[in-house]
Design an enzyme around this catalytic site. Structure first.
Site, PDB file in Angstrom:
ATOM      1  N   GLU A   1      12.035  -4.571  -5.106  1.00 42.36           N
ATOM      2  CA  GLU A   1      10.900  -4.832  -5.580  1.00 42.36           C
ATOM      3  C   GLU A   1      11.426  -4.883  -7.480  1.00 42.36           C
ATOM      4  O   GLU A   1      11.676  -6.157  -8.396  1.00 42.36           O
ATOM      5  CB  GLU A   1       9.803  -3.970  -6.184  1.00 42.36           C
ATOM      6  CG  GLU A   1       8.526  -3.983  -7.131  1.00 42.36           C
ATOM      7  CD  GLU A   1       7.658  -3.068  -6.675  1.00 42.36           C
ATOM      8  OE1 GLU A   1       8.112  -2.276  -6.123  1.00 42.36           O
ATOM      9  OE2 GLU A   1       6.262  -3.375  -7.661  1.00 42.36           O
TER      10      GLU A   1
ATOM     11  N   SER B   1       1.811   3.878  -3.131  1.00 41.49           N
ATOM     12  CA  SER B   1       0.440   4.937  -4.285  1.00 41.49           C
ATOM     13  C   SER B   1      -0.647   5.138  -3.820  1.00 41.49           C
ATOM     14  O   SER B   1      -1.066   4.215  -3.130  1.00 41.49           O
ATOM     15  CB  SER B   1       0.374   3.890  -5.377  1.00 41.49           C
ATOM     16  OG  SER B   1       1.962   3.081  -5.899  1.00 41.49           O
TER      17      SER B   1
ATOM     18  N   GLY C   1       0.958  -1.260   0.257  1.00 36.23           N
ATOM     19  CA  GLY C   1       0.098   0.120  -0.231  1.00 36.23           C
ATOM     20  C   GLY C   1       0.893   1.393  -0.115  1.00 36.23           C
ATOM     21  O   GLY C   1       0.506   1.985   0.746  1.00 36.23           O
TER      22      GLY C   1
ATOM     23  N   SER D   1      -2.156  -4.114  -5.605  1.00 36.94           N
ATOM     24  CA  SER D   1      -2.067  -5.081  -6.041  1.00 36.94           C
ATOM     25  C   SER D   1      -2.819  -6.265  -5.449  1.00 36.94           C
ATOM     26  O   SER D   1      -1.607  -6.307  -4.037  1.00 36.94           O
ATOM     27  CB  SER D   1      -0.916  -6.133  -6.966  1.00 36.94           C
ATOM     28  OG  SER D   1      -0.558  -4.881  -7.939  1.00 36.94           O
TER      29      SER D   1
HETATM   30  C1  LIG Z   1      -0.333  -3.112 -13.011  1.00 36.76           C
HETATM   31  C2  LIG Z   1       0.222  -2.338 -11.919  1.00 36.76           C
HETATM   32  C3  LIG Z   1       0.628  -2.746 -10.874  1.00 36.76           C
HETATM   33  C4  LIG Z   1       0.805  -1.981  -9.236  1.00 36.76           C
HETATM   34  N1  LIG Z   1       0.579  -2.202  -8.470  1.00 36.76           N
HETATM   35  C5  LIG Z   1       1.147  -2.417  -6.981  1.00 36.76           C
HETATM   36  C6  LIG Z   1       1.272  -2.000  -6.223  1.00 36.76           C
HETATM   37  O1  LIG Z   1       0.621  -3.198  -5.698  1.00 36.76           O
HETATM   38  N2  LIG Z   1       1.407  -0.668  -5.098  1.00 36.76           N
HETATM   39  C7  LIG Z   1       1.095   0.360  -4.992  1.00 36.76           C
HETATM   40  O2  LIG Z   1       1.665   0.758  -4.392  1.00 36.76           O
HETATM   41  N3  LIG Z   1       1.166   0.753  -6.721  1.00 36.76           N
HETATM   42  C8  LIG Z   1       1.322  -0.099  -7.364  1.00 36.76           C
HETATM   43  N4  LIG Z   1       1.138   0.281  -8.749  1.00 36.76           N
HETATM   44  C9  LIG Z   1       1.515   1.632  -8.712  1.00 36.76           C
HETATM   45  C10 LIG Z   1       2.584   2.311  -9.620  1.00 36.76           C
HETATM   46  O3  LIG Z   1       4.047   2.144  -8.569  1.00 36.76           O
HETATM   47  C11 LIG Z   1       1.986   4.163  -9.948  1.00 36.76           C
HETATM   48  O4  LIG Z   1       1.767   4.120 -10.750  1.00 36.76           O
HETATM   49  C12 LIG Z   1       3.428   4.232 -10.430  1.00 36.76           C
HETATM   50  O5  LIG Z   1       4.250   4.911  -9.207  1.00 36.76           O
HETATM   51  C13 LIG Z   1       3.288   5.750 -10.774  1.00 36.76           C
HETATM   52  O6  LIG Z   1       2.660   6.510 -10.165  1.00 36.76           O
HETATM   53  P1  LIG Z   1       1.518   7.314 -10.847  1.00 36.76           P
HETATM   54  O7  LIG Z   1       0.329   6.175 -11.671  1.00 36.76           O
HETATM   55  O8  LIG Z   1       0.053   8.048  -9.928  1.00 36.76           O
HETATM   56  O9  LIG Z   1       1.509   8.093 -12.390  1.00 36.76           O
HETATM   57  P2  LIG Z   1       2.408   9.771 -11.606  1.00 36.76           P
HETATM   58  O10 LIG Z   1       3.149   9.665 -10.698  1.00 36.76           O
HETATM   59  O11 LIG Z   1       1.729  10.659 -11.716  1.00 36.76           O
HETATM   60  O12 LIG Z   1       3.120  10.283 -13.208  1.00 36.76           O
HETATM   61  C14 LIG Z   1       2.172  10.745 -14.038  1.00 36.76           C
HETATM   62  C15 LIG Z   1       3.422  10.497 -15.387  1.00 36.76           C
HETATM   63  O13 LIG Z   1       4.409  11.763 -14.860  1.00 36.76           O
HETATM   64  C16 LIG Z   1       5.698  10.655 -14.940  1.00 36.76           C
HETATM   65  N5  LIG Z   1       6.987  11.261 -14.274  1.00 36.76           N
HETATM   66  C17 LIG Z   1       6.310  11.443 -12.795  1.00 36.76           C
HETATM   67  N6  LIG Z   1       7.106  11.882 -11.650  1.00 36.76           N
HETATM   68  C18 LIG Z   1       8.802  12.400 -12.899  1.00 36.76           C
HETATM   69  C19 LIG Z   1       9.595  12.670 -12.834  1.00 36.76           C
HETATM   70  N7  LIG Z   1      10.631  13.213 -11.835  1.00 36.76           N
HETATM   71  N8  LIG Z   1      10.449  12.759 -13.724  1.00 36.76           N
HETATM   72  C20 LIG Z   1       9.664  12.530 -15.147  1.00 36.76           C
HETATM   73  N9  LIG Z   1       8.262  12.018 -15.195  1.00 36.76           N
HETATM   74  C21 LIG Z   1       8.033  11.332 -14.174  1.00 36.76           C
HETATM   75  C22 LIG Z   1       5.785   9.100 -15.235  1.00 36.76           C
HETATM   76  O14 LIG Z   1       6.378   8.844 -15.958  1.00 36.76           O
HETATM   77  C23 LIG Z   1       3.920   9.619 -15.790  1.00 36.76           C
HETATM   78  O15 LIG Z   1       4.420   9.133 -17.352  1.00 36.76           O
HETATM   79  C24 LIG Z   1       0.434  -0.370  -9.942  1.00 36.76           C
HETATM   80  C25 LIG Z   1       0.605   0.468 -11.446  1.00 36.76           C
HETATM   81  C26 LIG Z   1       0.332  -0.709 -11.913  1.00 36.76           C
HETATM   82  C27 LIG Z   1       0.145  -0.195 -12.905  1.00 36.76           C
END
Ligand SMILES: Cc1cc2nc3c(=O)[nH]c(=O)nc-3n(C[C@H](O)[C@H](O)[C@H](O)COP(=O)(O)OP(=O)(O)OC[C@H]3O[C@@H](n4cnc5c(N)ncnc54)[C@H](O)[C@@H]3O)c2cc1C
Length: 383
Positions: free
Chosen positions: A243, A128, A126, A160
């Site tokens: 991870e 994100s 937990g 997940s």
């Molecule tokens: C299949 C799947 C399983 C997952 N499982 C888990 C889980 O079990 N537990 C959990 O906690 N999370 C999980 N996640 C979440 C995942 O770790 C996050 O989606 C990821 O960290 C991105 O965060 P966000 O979706 O909030 O995107 P954001 O962080 O909002 O990013 C949006 C966009 O901005 C870009 N960006 C952001 N910061 C920067 C930077 N500093 N420099 C350049 N570009 C940047 C990103 O690359 C992206 O394109 C999962 C995601 C998926 C798809």
């Protein structure tokens, strides 16, 4: 790193190969939906556990075999070769267990490690939140101490396997005054309480692999704080390093299989004579090999320093892009059938979309590789 196997490594591989030859998982259930498939993976983990093969890399005192990183790599390669399913409690085995081994109290290790290993208690991560993904330290889920326990409220997303989990590795804000990386604490949240609502999110593949968590005044005893109050960022980094390194290694093996399947399919269709396809397959083969060697190189870091290093980010980044290319090429080779719902290639194609987001987005991984592997100036310093 020397890639020839020592006698000990060869003996390890042969023992596992022998066991796998005699112990195949039951056929994947075709009825009963995702829950039945999950139980099937749980049952497989139990069989691995009973034979002492659930997590050979764990120290003997915690139920593993104390396998060296190279043996652990052999383990994943052999499981891949045998095409068995991934153990159900993959986040507990690869992320939660190693994090507890590094930061947990003796009581926590005693209480939590064995049921992770057997798959009896499933773990989820937990981290994100709706407004805190890449910038994890921006998270808002709040924990307030009341005597010997903490009351936690907030929202998590993308969690997940939360629908199957007993425990959640939860990072929450415990100090709103401290700088954002310093005010965090890492907890083990019991998911079996009314204050935790799990809502599955259906993905483009049709399955609900991840979930939203709505947490309102959930209770966590002080004894479930991992690595001290205010130290959550460092503990979370351990989880993230494991991870990228651990999953990265297992996934590059899966990528190899997928590419081999695709080469076979292209051969069956007489397409290996097609220069464009042969060229792309050759390039993907080279990429697969370099990812494999990089994953092995990462083991040298783990062996030398006892922890995975930032190179895991490189493997994860290249794996995700290559996996997307393999599945895209599969769609080109197979044609409309690869796009019909319910086929294995359509699943692979759709599931691969998330690869460049999960476990760290490609952009963020590139930053890590630039700063921590190549030693390039940090973005702020450059500005
Ligand atoms: C299949 C799947 C399983 C997952 N499982 C888990 C889980 O079990 N537990 C959990 O906690 N999370 C999980 N996640 C979440 C995942 O770790 C996050 O989606 C990821 O960290 C991105 O965060 P966000 O979706 O909030 O995107 P954001 O962080 O909002 O990013 C949006 C966009 O901005 C870009 N960006 C952001 N910061 C920067 C930077 N500093 N420099 C350049 N570009 C940047 C990103 O690359 C992206 O394109 C999962 C995601 C998926 C798809």
């Amino acid at each position: 790193m020397d890639l020839t196997f020592s006698e000990q490594e060869t003996a390890f591989r042969d023992e596992l190969r022998g066991w796998l030859a005699e112990n195949q998982p039951d056929p994947k259930p075709t009825e009963g939906g995702e829950d039945a498939v999950y139980r099937w993976r749980q049952d497989w983990q139990r069989r691995l556990y009973d034979a002492g093969w659930a997590a050979p890399a764990w120290p003997v005192e915690y139920g593993g075999r104390g396998a060296r990183p190279s043996e652990s790599a052999i383990y994943f390669e052999e499981l891949g070769r045998a095409r068995v399913p991934m153990a159900a409690n993959v986040l507990g085995l690869l992320l939660g267990g190693p994090t507890l081994m590094m930061w947990g109290t003796p009581e926590q290790k005693e209480r939590f490690l064995a049921p992770i290993l057997s798959g009896e208690e499933i773990w989820c991560q937990g981290f994100s939140e709706p407004d805190a993904g890449s910038d994890l330290a921006a998270l808002k889920t709040r924990a307030v101490r009341h005597g010997d326990e903490w009351l936690v409220s907030g929202q998590k997303v993308w969690t997940s396997a939360a629908q199957h989990s007993k425990w959640c590795m939860l990072v929450a804000r415990t100090d709103t005054e401290a700088p954002k990386h310093k005010g965090l604490t890492y907890f083990l949240l019991d998911m079996e309480q009314d204050a935790v609502q799990v809502r599955p999110l259906r993905q483009i593949t049709g399955e609900a692999e991840f979930n939203e968590l709505f947490i309102e005044d959930a209770r966590i005893p002080q004894e479930n704080v991992v690595g001290d109050v205010g130290n959550g960022w460092n503990v979370a980094l351990t989880t993230l390093m494991n991870e990228r390194a651990g999953l990265g290694f297992a996934l590059q093996i899966r990528l190899r299989q997928l590419l081999d399947d695709l080469i076979e399919t292209a051969g069956d269709r007489g397409l290996l004579e097609d220069r464009l396809i042969a060229d792309e397959l050759a390039e993907l083969h080279v990429r697969c090999e370099s990812i494999r060697l990089m994953a092995w190189k990462g083991l040298t870091h783990a062996e030398r320093y006892g922890q995975p290093g930032p190179e895991g980010s490189l493997v994860k980044w290249l794996w995700s892009e290559t996996n997307q290319r393999v599945t895209q090429l599969a769609a080109d080779i197979i044609g409309p059938e690869a796009l019909s719902s319910g086929t294995s290639w359509s699943y692979e194609l759709l599931r691969a979309r998330g690869n460049t987001i999960e476990g760290g987005t490609t952009e963020v991984l590139k930053n890590i590789v630039a700063e921590r592997v190549l030693g390039l100036p940090r973005l702020k310093a450059a500005a």
